[in-house]
Design an enzyme around this catalytic site. Structure first.
Site, PDB file in Angstrom:
ATOM      1  N   ASP A  92     -82.726  83.337  -9.648  1.00 29.73           N
ATOM      2  CA  ASP A  92     -82.805  83.117 -11.093  1.00 29.73           C
ATOM      3  C   ASP A  92     -81.553  82.354 -11.522  1.00 29.73           C
ATOM      4  OD1 ASP A  92     -85.275  84.686 -11.631  1.00 29.73           O
ATOM      5  OD2 ASP A  92     -84.067  86.303 -10.809  1.00 29.73           O
ATOM      6  N   HIS A 113     -83.445  92.477  -3.801  1.00 30.07           N
ATOM      7  CA  HIS A 113     -82.712  93.526  -4.540  1.00 30.07           C
ATOM      8  C   HIS A 113     -81.874  94.363  -3.574  1.00 30.07           C
ATOM      9  CE1 HIS A 113     -86.293  92.985  -7.311  1.00 30.07           C
ATOM     10  NE2 HIS A 113     -85.292  92.841  -8.152  1.00 30.07           N
ATOM     11  N   MET A 171     -85.573  95.039 -12.781  1.00 29.77           N
ATOM     12  CA  MET A 171     -86.757  95.489 -13.521  1.00 29.77           C
ATOM     13  C   MET A 171     -87.689  96.233 -12.564  1.00 29.77           C
ATOM     14  SD  MET A 171     -87.496  92.683 -16.452  1.00 29.77           S
ATOM     15  CE  MET A 171     -88.363  91.503 -15.461  1.00 29.77           C
ATOM     16  N   GLY A 172     -87.140  96.714 -11.453  1.00 34.23           N
ATOM     17  CA  GLY A 172     -87.944  97.467 -10.494  1.00 34.23           C
ATOM     18  C   GLY A 172     -88.804  96.563  -9.631  1.00 34.23           C
TER      19      GLY A 172
HETATM   20  O1  PAF Z   1     -83.569  89.555 -13.148  1.00 33.84           O
HETATM   21  C1  PAF Z   1     -84.052  90.580 -13.679  1.00 33.84           C
HETATM   22  O2  PAF Z   1     -84.645  91.424 -13.014  1.00 33.84           O
HETATM   23  C2  PAF Z   1     -83.905  90.782 -15.178  1.00 33.84           C
HETATM   24  O3  PAF Z   1     -83.984  89.572 -15.861  1.00 33.84           O
HETATM   25  C3  PAF Z   1     -82.632  91.553 -15.554  1.00 33.84           C
HETATM   26  C4  PAF Z   1     -81.374  90.795 -15.192  1.00 33.84           C
HETATM   27  C5  PAF Z   1     -82.626  92.916 -14.879  1.00 33.84           C
HETATM   28  C6  PAF Z   1     -82.606  91.774 -17.080  1.00 33.84           C
HETATM   29  O4  PAF Z   1     -83.721  92.478 -17.507  1.00 33.84           O
END
Ligand code: PAF
Length: 286
Positions: free
Chosen positions: A152, A39, A32-33
């Site tokens: 998560d 990331h 989600m940026g």
């Molecule tokens: O973990 C995230 O950033 C979001 O939940 C995802 C997996 C991109 C779905 O919108």
């Protein structure tokens, strides 16, 4: 390298098809940026595993249970695209909400019992929204592999189950949580912490450590483990432990007694920011 930023599903599909025809395997890093080193570790691994890497940047309205949280979610597209380029990602898929949801979706993914506890209990509809958008991303990109963070844990368990239950031809790769020097798990939400509240945020990872140590010392009652963990949470006006649970790592169901490896998961409010984190804990051999 500067990645190509694609905003339509049609163009993304055409670009991925081209890569596939040239023999490349496709790796997808859904985000989600507001990217951070966590990331980056997903993108780096995706780069190593695949001929073509697609990173999606989409703040998915379907998974927000509060409008103020959706509005406040950090959006840093230019910096994200530059960072992904430095990691060798060639395609960034950054659709608008109306591209992803031209009409409000009627159907969605029911995540069953996996969404009953932890964040699922406190954020109604959240995991339905996550599973639905991930299913859409898998349909759009059709990746060979997709990369998610272990921070998560409930999300990852649901996505693994989504892939298994719907026979999706995607390998789900989970990557370890990265932490600041003091233990705070990296998260896009950390940048919303007020400077004067930053030191309080580490309490969650300390609580998880206390819980893990209690289990490693032989505690088998989840209530005892929760009590040990709660000692690490300071009594401060804007700090609140939302949940702290010992759950089965695959089903995300709370256990009555700790007899094997569990996931300890917690959510902590620090001011207006909600942080989540988890660790695995294994009792001693008897
Ligand atoms: O973990 C995230 O950033 C979001 O939940 C995802 C997996 C991109 C779905 O919108």
């Amino acid at each position: 390298m500067i990645p190509d930023v694609v905003t339509t599903i049609a163009e993304l599909r055409a670009r991925v098809l081209g890569a596939r025809h040239s023999g490349a395997s496709i790796g997808l890093v859904p985000t989600m940026g507001a990217l951070h080193e966590g990331h980056a570790s997903l993108a780096t691994r995706a780069r190593a595993d695949n001929g073509c890497v697609v990173a999606s940047i989409f703040v998915n309205p379907l998974q927000f249970d509060r409008q103020d949280d959706l509005d406040a979610y950090p959006r840093t597209l230019d910096a994200d695209v530059a960072a992904l380029g430095n990691l060798g990602v060639e395609l960034v898929f950054a659709p608008s909400p109306s591209e992803m949801y031209p009409v409000p979706p009627e159907l969605g993914i029911d995540v069953g019992r996996l969404g009953d506890h932890l964040c699922g209990r406190h954020r109604p509809g959240h995991f339905r929204g996550v599973a639905t958008v991930v299913m859409k991303l898998f349909q759009i990109v059709q990746p060979d592999r997709a990369y998610f963070g272990e921070k998560d844990a409930q999300q990852l368990a649901i996505i693994r189950r989504l892939v298994a239950d719907f026979n999706l031809p995607v390998e789900v790769v989970g990557m370890p949580t990265l932490r600041e020097a003091d233990g705070l798990a990296l998260s896009s939400r950390n940048r919303r912490l007020r400077p004067e509240e930053r030191h309080l945020a580490v309490a969650l990872s300390r609580a998880l450590t206390e819980g893990r140590l209690a289990i490693e010392a032989g505690a088998t009652d989840p209530a005892t483990v929760r009590l040990a963990a709660a000692q690490a949470i300071p009594t401060a006006p804007r700090v609140r432990l939302e949940y702290f649970e010992s759950v089965d790592p695959e089903t995300m169901q709370p256990v009555d007694r700790i007899s094997g490896t569990v996931t300890l998961a917690g959510a902590l409010w620090v001011g207006d920011v909600r942080l989540i984190d988890n660790v695995r804990a294994t009792p001693p051999l008897r």
